[in-house]
Design a protein around this motif. Structure first.
Motif, PDB file in Angstrom:
ATOM      1  N   LEU A 111     -57.849 -88.256 -93.889  1.00 51.91           N
ATOM      2  CA  LEU A 111     -57.045 -87.126 -94.347  1.00 51.91           C
ATOM      3  C   LEU A 111     -57.913 -86.054 -94.992  1.00 51.91           C
ATOM      4  N   GLY A 112     -59.037 -86.456 -95.560  1.00 50.23           N
ATOM      5  CA  GLY A 112     -59.955 -85.485 -96.134  1.00 50.23           C
ATOM      6  C   GLY A 112     -60.598 -84.599 -95.090  1.00 50.23           C
ATOM      7  N   GLN A 113     -60.651 -85.068 -93.848  1.00 42.84           N
ATOM      8  CA  GLN A 113     -61.248 -84.314 -92.750  1.00 42.84           C
ATOM      9  C   GLN A 113     -60.211 -83.651 -91.858  1.00 42.84           C
ATOM     10  N   LEU A 114     -58.948 -83.958 -92.063  1.00 39.70           N
ATOM     11  CA  LEU A 114     -57.879 -83.498 -91.184  1.00 39.70           C
ATOM     12  C   LEU A 114     -57.676 -81.991 -91.288  1.00 39.70           C
ATOM     13  N   HIS A 115     -57.687 -81.330 -90.153  1.00 38.01           N
ATOM     14  CA  HIS A 115     -57.362 -79.900 -90.103  1.00 38.01           C
ATOM     15  C   HIS A 115     -55.871 -79.770 -89.866  1.00 38.01           C
ATOM     16  N   ARG A 116     -55.230 -79.031 -90.748  1.00 41.06           N
ATOM     17  CA  ARG A 116     -53.788 -78.815 -90.663  1.00 41.06           C
ATOM     18  C   ARG A 116     -53.544 -77.463 -90.012  1.00 41.06           C
ATOM     19  N   ILE A 117     -52.807 -77.496 -88.907  1.00 41.24           N
ATOM     20  CA  ILE A 117     -52.488 -76.281 -88.165  1.00 41.24           C
ATOM     21  C   ILE A 117     -50.975 -76.105 -88.231  1.00 41.24           C
ATOM     22  N   CYS A 118     -50.548 -75.036 -88.867  1.00 42.06           N
ATOM     23  CA  CYS A 118     -49.139 -74.814 -89.145  1.00 42.06           C
ATOM     24  C   CYS A 118     -48.568 -73.736 -88.224  1.00 42.06           C
ATOM     25  N   VAL A 119     -47.456 -74.066 -87.538  1.00 42.23           N
ATOM     26  CA  VAL A 119     -46.711 -73.071 -86.776  1.00 42.23           C
ATOM     27  C   VAL A 119     -45.802 -72.355 -87.773  1.00 42.23           C
ATOM     28  N   ASP A 120     -45.964 -71.058 -87.883  1.00 40.89           N
ATOM     29  CA  ASP A 120     -45.345 -70.242 -88.929  1.00 40.89           C
ATOM     30  C   ASP A 120     -43.833 -70.090 -88.762  1.00 40.89           C
ATOM     31  N   TYR A 121     -43.107 -70.387 -89.830  1.00 40.11           N
ATOM     32  CA  TYR A 121     -41.666 -70.166 -89.934  1.00 40.11           C
ATOM     33  C   TYR A 121     -41.359 -69.721 -91.360  1.00 40.11           C
ATOM     34  N   PRO A 122     -40.196 -69.111 -91.588  1.00 38.72           N
ATOM     35  CA  PRO A 122     -39.849 -68.717 -92.965  1.00 38.72           C
ATOM     36  C   PRO A 122     -39.824 -69.895 -93.935  1.00 38.72           C
ATOM     37  N   TYR A 123     -39.525 -71.099 -93.446  1.00 41.86           N
ATOM     38  CA  TYR A 123     -39.412 -72.258 -94.325  1.00 41.86           C
ATOM     39  C   TYR A 123     -40.756 -72.908 -94.669  1.00 41.86           C
ATOM     40  N   ASN A 124     -41.866 -72.472 -94.078  1.00 45.53           N
ATOM     41  CA  ASN A 124     -43.144 -73.115 -94.408  1.00 45.53           C
ATOM     42  C   ASN A 124     -44.208 -72.117 -94.879  1.00 45.53           C
ATOM     43  N   GLN A 125     -43.748 -71.034 -95.450  1.00 44.99           N
ATOM     44  CA  GLN A 125     -44.686 -70.040 -95.975  1.00 44.99           C
ATOM     45  C   GLN A 125     -45.511 -70.649 -97.108  1.00 44.99           C
ATOM     46  N   ASN A 126     -46.755 -70.297 -97.176  1.00 38.30           N
ATOM     47  CA  ASN A 126     -47.658 -70.685 -98.265  1.00 38.30           C
ATOM     48  C   ASN A 126     -47.970 -72.175 -98.329  1.00 38.30           C
ATOM     49  N   VAL A 127     -47.727 -72.927 -97.252  1.00 38.11           N
ATOM     50  CA  VAL A 127     -48.128 -74.334 -97.275  1.00 38.11           C
ATOM     51  C   VAL A 127     -49.641 -74.416 -97.118  1.00 38.11           C
ATOM     52  N   PRO A 128     -50.258 -75.452 -97.678  1.00 36.32           N
ATOM     53  CA  PRO A 128     -51.708 -75.591 -97.533  1.00 36.32           C
ATOM     54  C   PRO A 128     -52.076 -76.001 -96.108  1.00 36.32           C
ATOM     55  N   CYS A 129     -52.795 -75.126 -95.415  1.00 38.79           N
ATOM     56  CA  CYS A 129     -53.246 -75.436 -94.064  1.00 38.79           C
ATOM     57  C   CYS A 129     -54.541 -74.680 -93.796  1.00 38.79           C
ATOM     58  N   GLU A 130     -55.299 -75.180 -92.838  1.00 37.63           N
ATOM     59  CA  GLU A 130     -56.549 -74.518 -92.478  1.00 37.63           C
ATOM     60  C   GLU A 130     -56.306 -73.388 -91.487  1.00 37.63           C
ATOM     61  N   ILE A 131     -55.311 -73.557 -90.623  1.00 37.25           N
ATOM     62  CA  ILE A 131     -55.025 -72.561 -89.591  1.00 37.25           C
ATOM     63  C   ILE A 131     -53.514 -72.367 -89.524  1.00 37.25           C
ATOM     64  N   ARG A 132     -53.095 -71.116 -89.399  1.00 38.59           N
ATOM     65  CA  ARG A 132     -51.678 -70.780 -89.238  1.00 38.59           C
ATOM     66  C   ARG A 132     -51.506 -70.043 -87.916  1.00 38.59           C
ATOM     67  N   LEU A 133     -50.539 -70.517 -87.119  1.00 39.62           N
ATOM     68  CA  LEU A 133     -50.243 -69.883 -85.834  1.00 39.62           C
ATOM     69  C   LEU A 133     -48.910 -69.159 -85.930  1.00 39.62           C
ATOM     70  N   ASN A 134     -48.829 -67.973 -85.339  1.00 39.86           N
ATOM     71  CA  ASN A 134     -47.520 -67.332 -85.255  1.00 39.86           C
ATOM     72  C   ASN A 134     -46.713 -68.043 -84.172  1.00 39.86           C
ATOM     73  N   ARG A 135     -45.451 -67.667 -84.011  1.00 37.86           N
ATOM     74  CA  ARG A 135     -44.608 -68.372 -83.051  1.00 37.86           C
ATOM     75  C   ARG A 135     -44.961 -68.055 -81.609  1.00 37.86           C
ATOM     76  N   ASP A 136     -45.910 -67.142 -81.396  1.00 40.72           N
ATOM     77  CA  ASP A 136     -46.438 -66.888 -80.054  1.00 40.72           C
ATOM     78  C   ASP A 136     -47.661 -67.756 -79.769  1.00 40.72           C
ATOM     79  N   GLY A 137     -48.108 -68.536 -80.770  1.00 41.03           N
ATOM     80  CA  GLY A 137     -49.250 -69.416 -80.597  1.00 41.03           C
ATOM     81  C   GLY A 137     -50.591 -68.785 -80.893  1.00 41.03           C
ATOM     82  N   GLU A 138     -50.560 -67.603 -81.522  1.00 44.41           N
ATOM     83  CA  GLU A 138     -51.806 -66.908 -81.852  1.00 44.41           C
ATOM     84  C   GLU A 138     -52.173 -67.146 -83.308  1.00 44.41           C
ATOM     85  N   ILE A 139     -53.466 -67.217 -83.568  1.00 48.59           N
ATOM     86  CA  ILE A 139     -53.946 -67.422 -84.926  1.00 48.59           C
ATOM     87  C   ILE A 139     -53.636 -66.191 -85.765  1.00 48.59           C
ATOM     88  N   MET A 140     -53.083 -66.430 -86.926  1.00 45.72           N
ATOM     89  CA  MET A 140     -52.723 -65.316 -87.815  1.00 45.72           C
ATOM     90  C   MET A 140     -53.892 -64.983 -88.742  1.00 45.72           C
TER      91      MET A 140
END
Length: 191
Positions: free
Chosen positions: A162-191
């Motif tokens: 878990l210390g090495q796990l990269h968290r990639i979050c698909v962006d929605y209004p309900y998951n704003q500001n969650v701790p993640c390394e990468i955030r994707l918009n709903r089109d699948g593009e890096i924000m």
């Protein structure tokens, strides 16, 4: 962009369009189909101010319909695969769905051409044990609880993966500001 050797991908609202769930909510509650902007919390009971039991009733009544009618966000999914996987990547589907939906889920994945090494149903329980046991390098998900749970355990010495796990979050209004390394918009593009 880094290509991962072992990656976990969620199904609902990660691979799929959330519209099927929103339409089921409108039908079940006999109201309008909620707008995505109204879904500011992951828990439906928190968003709509009803008892948790009503949320459980909703999922029990509508889950099969949602699963069977879900729409693969092909463009988003293809972009995710292009960004984070290659021919050497093992893809694991990790879903919170109940295992009783195994057949419907497998049919949906097959009908949508989703290829993977293995699938895990957590039946609403934490995905951490599965992530740890597989030794994932990254997880793509939308559930804010998962991202906070990983953050809480990220620096625990006995759960080194878990210390090495990269968290990639698909962006929605309900998951704003969650701790993640990468955030994707709903089109699948890096924000």
């Amino acid at each position: 962009m880094r290509k991962y050797r072992k990656i976990g991908i969620d199904i609902d609202n990660t691979m799929t369009n959330i519209s099927t769930t929103l339409e089921a909510m409108g039908d079940f509650f006999g109201t309008h189909t909620p707008e995505l902007t109204e879904i500011t919390e992951y828990s439906l009971s928190s968003v709509f101010g009803f008892h948790k039991k009503v949320e459980i009733d909703f999922w029990n009544a509508m889950n099969e319909r949602i699963i069977e009618n879900s729409i693969l966000e092909e463009s988003r999914f293809d972009k995710m695969l292009g960004l984070f996987t290659d021919e050497n990547t093992d893809i694991y589907i990790i879903t919170s769905r109940d295992v009783k939906y195994y057949e419907q889920t497998m049919n949906w994945l097959m009908n949508n051409g989703v290829f993977f090494k293995d699938i895990y149903f957590t039946s609403g329980k934490s995905k951490l044990e599965v992530i740890h046991n597989i030794g994932l390098e990254a997880i793509i998900d939308d559930n804010p609880d998962l991202f906070y749970e990983v953050q809480q355990h990220k620096y625990t010495r006995d759960i080194t993966v878990l210390g090495q796990l990269h968290r990639i979050c698909v962006d929605y209004p309900y998951n704003q500001n969650v701790p993640c390394e990468i955030r994707l918009n709903r089109d699948g593009e890096i924000m």
